[in-house]
Design a protein around this motif. Sequence first.
Motif, PDB file in Angstrom:
ATOM      1  N   ALA A  44       0.880  -1.157   0.039  1.00 39.29           N
ATOM      2  CA  ALA A  44      -0.180   0.146  -0.122  1.00 39.29           C
ATOM      3  C   ALA A  44       1.068   1.186  -0.070  1.00 39.29           C
ATOM      4  O   ALA A  44       1.562   1.346   0.809  1.00 39.29           O
ATOM      5  CB  ALA A  44      -0.924   0.087   1.467  1.00 39.29           C
ATOM      6  N   VAL A  45       0.771   1.890  -0.824  1.00 40.90           N
ATOM      7  CA  VAL A  45       1.314   3.327  -1.017  1.00 40.90           C
ATOM      8  C   VAL A  45       0.644   4.325  -0.006  1.00 40.90           C
ATOM      9  O   VAL A  45       1.176   5.183   0.722  1.00 40.90           O
ATOM     10  CB  VAL A  45       1.353   4.044  -2.518  1.00 40.90           C
ATOM     11  CG1 VAL A  45       1.839   5.562  -2.476  1.00 40.90           C
ATOM     12  CG2 VAL A  45       2.142   3.185  -3.318  1.00 40.90           C
ATOM     13  N   ASP A  46      -0.805   4.229  -0.094  1.00 40.34           N
ATOM     14  CA  ASP A  46      -1.394   4.915   0.959  1.00 40.34           C
ATOM     15  C   ASP A  46      -2.119   4.036   1.845  1.00 40.34           C
ATOM     16  O   ASP A  46      -3.283   3.481   1.635  1.00 40.34           O
ATOM     17  CB  ASP A  46      -2.835   5.776  -0.149  1.00 40.34           C
ATOM     18  CG  ASP A  46      -2.063   6.500  -1.315  1.00 40.34           C
ATOM     19  OD1 ASP A  46      -1.198   7.265  -0.882  1.00 40.34           O
ATOM     20  OD2 ASP A  46      -2.786   6.122  -2.510  1.00 40.34           O
ATOM     21  N   PRO A  47      -1.626   4.089   2.860  1.00 38.65           N
ATOM     22  CA  PRO A  47      -2.031   2.918   4.086  1.00 38.65           C
ATOM     23  C   PRO A  47      -3.212   3.300   4.860  1.00 38.65           C
ATOM     24  O   PRO A  47      -3.734   2.625   5.630  1.00 38.65           O
ATOM     25  CB  PRO A  47      -0.911   2.987   4.877  1.00 38.65           C
ATOM     26  CG  PRO A  47      -0.063   4.289   4.854  1.00 38.65           C
ATOM     27  CD  PRO A  47      -0.421   4.801   3.686  1.00 38.65           C
ATOM     28  N   VAL A  56      -9.302   7.595  -3.214  1.00 39.47           N
ATOM     29  CA  VAL A  56      -8.388   7.049  -3.981  1.00 39.47           C
ATOM     30  C   VAL A  56      -7.201   6.356  -3.117  1.00 39.47           C
ATOM     31  O   VAL A  56      -6.650   7.271  -2.265  1.00 39.47           O
ATOM     32  CB  VAL A  56      -7.938   8.151  -5.035  1.00 39.47           C
ATOM     33  CG1 VAL A  56      -6.637   7.343  -5.948  1.00 39.47           C
ATOM     34  CG2 VAL A  56      -8.821   8.611  -5.922  1.00 39.47           C
ATOM     35  N   PHE A  57      -6.874   5.242  -3.458  1.00 39.04           N
ATOM     36  CA  PHE A  57      -5.783   4.765  -2.674  1.00 39.04           C
ATOM     37  C   PHE A  57      -4.857   3.934  -3.663  1.00 39.04           C
ATOM     38  O   PHE A  57      -5.265   3.420  -4.831  1.00 39.04           O
ATOM     39  CB  PHE A  57      -6.147   3.756  -1.545  1.00 39.04           C
ATOM     40  CG  PHE A  57      -7.028   2.484  -1.952  1.00 39.04           C
ATOM     41  CD1 PHE A  57      -6.108   1.199  -1.875  1.00 39.04           C
ATOM     42  CD2 PHE A  57      -8.357   2.320  -2.385  1.00 39.04           C
ATOM     43  CE1 PHE A  57      -6.791  -0.090  -2.566  1.00 39.04           C
ATOM     44  CE2 PHE A  57      -8.796   1.414  -2.857  1.00 39.04           C
ATOM     45  CZ  PHE A  57      -7.914  -0.058  -2.857  1.00 39.04           C
ATOM     46  N   ARG A  58      -3.703   4.270  -3.591  1.00 37.99           N
ATOM     47  CA  ARG A  58      -2.573   3.525  -4.589  1.00 37.99           C
ATOM     48  C   ARG A  58      -1.790   2.316  -4.167  1.00 37.99           C
ATOM     49  O   ARG A  58      -1.634   2.442  -2.699  1.00 37.99           O
ATOM     50  CB  ARG A  58      -1.540   4.810  -4.877  1.00 37.99           C
ATOM     51  CG  ARG A  58      -2.233   5.781  -5.665  1.00 37.99           C
ATOM     52  CD  ARG A  58      -1.569   7.059  -5.637  1.00 37.99           C
ATOM     53  NE  ARG A  58      -2.147   8.116  -6.686  1.00 37.99           N
ATOM     54  CZ  ARG A  58      -3.123   8.682  -6.144  1.00 37.99           C
ATOM     55  NH1 ARG A  58      -3.443   8.619  -5.050  1.00 37.99           N
ATOM     56  NH2 ARG A  58      -3.850   9.780  -7.115  1.00 37.99           N
ATOM     57  N   MET A  59      -1.646   1.608  -4.927  1.00 38.41           N
ATOM     58  CA  MET A  59      -1.171   0.266  -4.499  1.00 38.41           C
ATOM     59  C   MET A  59       0.090  -0.177  -5.547  1.00 38.41           C
ATOM     60  O   MET A  59       0.057   0.137  -6.697  1.00 38.41           O
ATOM     61  CB  MET A  59      -1.994  -0.959  -4.642  1.00 38.41           C
ATOM     62  CG  MET A  59      -3.204  -0.874  -3.549  1.00 38.41           C
ATOM     63  SD  MET A  59      -2.991  -1.016  -1.884  1.00 38.41           S
ATOM     64  CE  MET A  59      -2.159  -2.711  -1.697  1.00 38.41           C
TER      65      MET A  59
END
Length: 161
Positions: A44-47, A56-59
């Motif tokens: 996870a980039v955005d935990p 939005v969450f980045r992986m």
Amino acid sequence: MHTVDQDNMSATFTVAVPAADVFAALADPRTHSAIDGTGWVREAVDPAPLSELGQVFRMDMYHPNHPDGDYRMANKIHVFEPERAIGWLPGMDKSGGHLAFGGWLWRYDLVPLGPSETEVTLTYDWSAVPQSIREHIQFPPFGPEHLSDSLRHLAELVRGG
């Protein structure tokens, strides 16, 4: 149990934990690499916990057939019903800060079967993928066993083992 249709597939699994615990695991991007059945999801980039529609969450990801091997997905929450359903649209960051989505989605539906048992259905839907993307990526990019593997991983995670 698997269901495969022309443009989507799903799998269902029953886990002996409350729906709240299952939902909490799914709403935590830090658990997604442990849940993934392909090994493509890395970190996870955005935990921050998933908490609302549109978030939005980045992986970080890896796939041997990707031109760079390592890549990053920007996922937008399109379903958020605590303890009932959660889903996201995978996309990519583009120049100018814009997000581009490919037309496929992930969705988990939870049905409490009692105070300590939950039926979980995982659906992968690629019905909105345009032909221009289908020319470069085969859909689905994995077999239905990926969904079953993911649900088994989820069950192990929420049961603490």
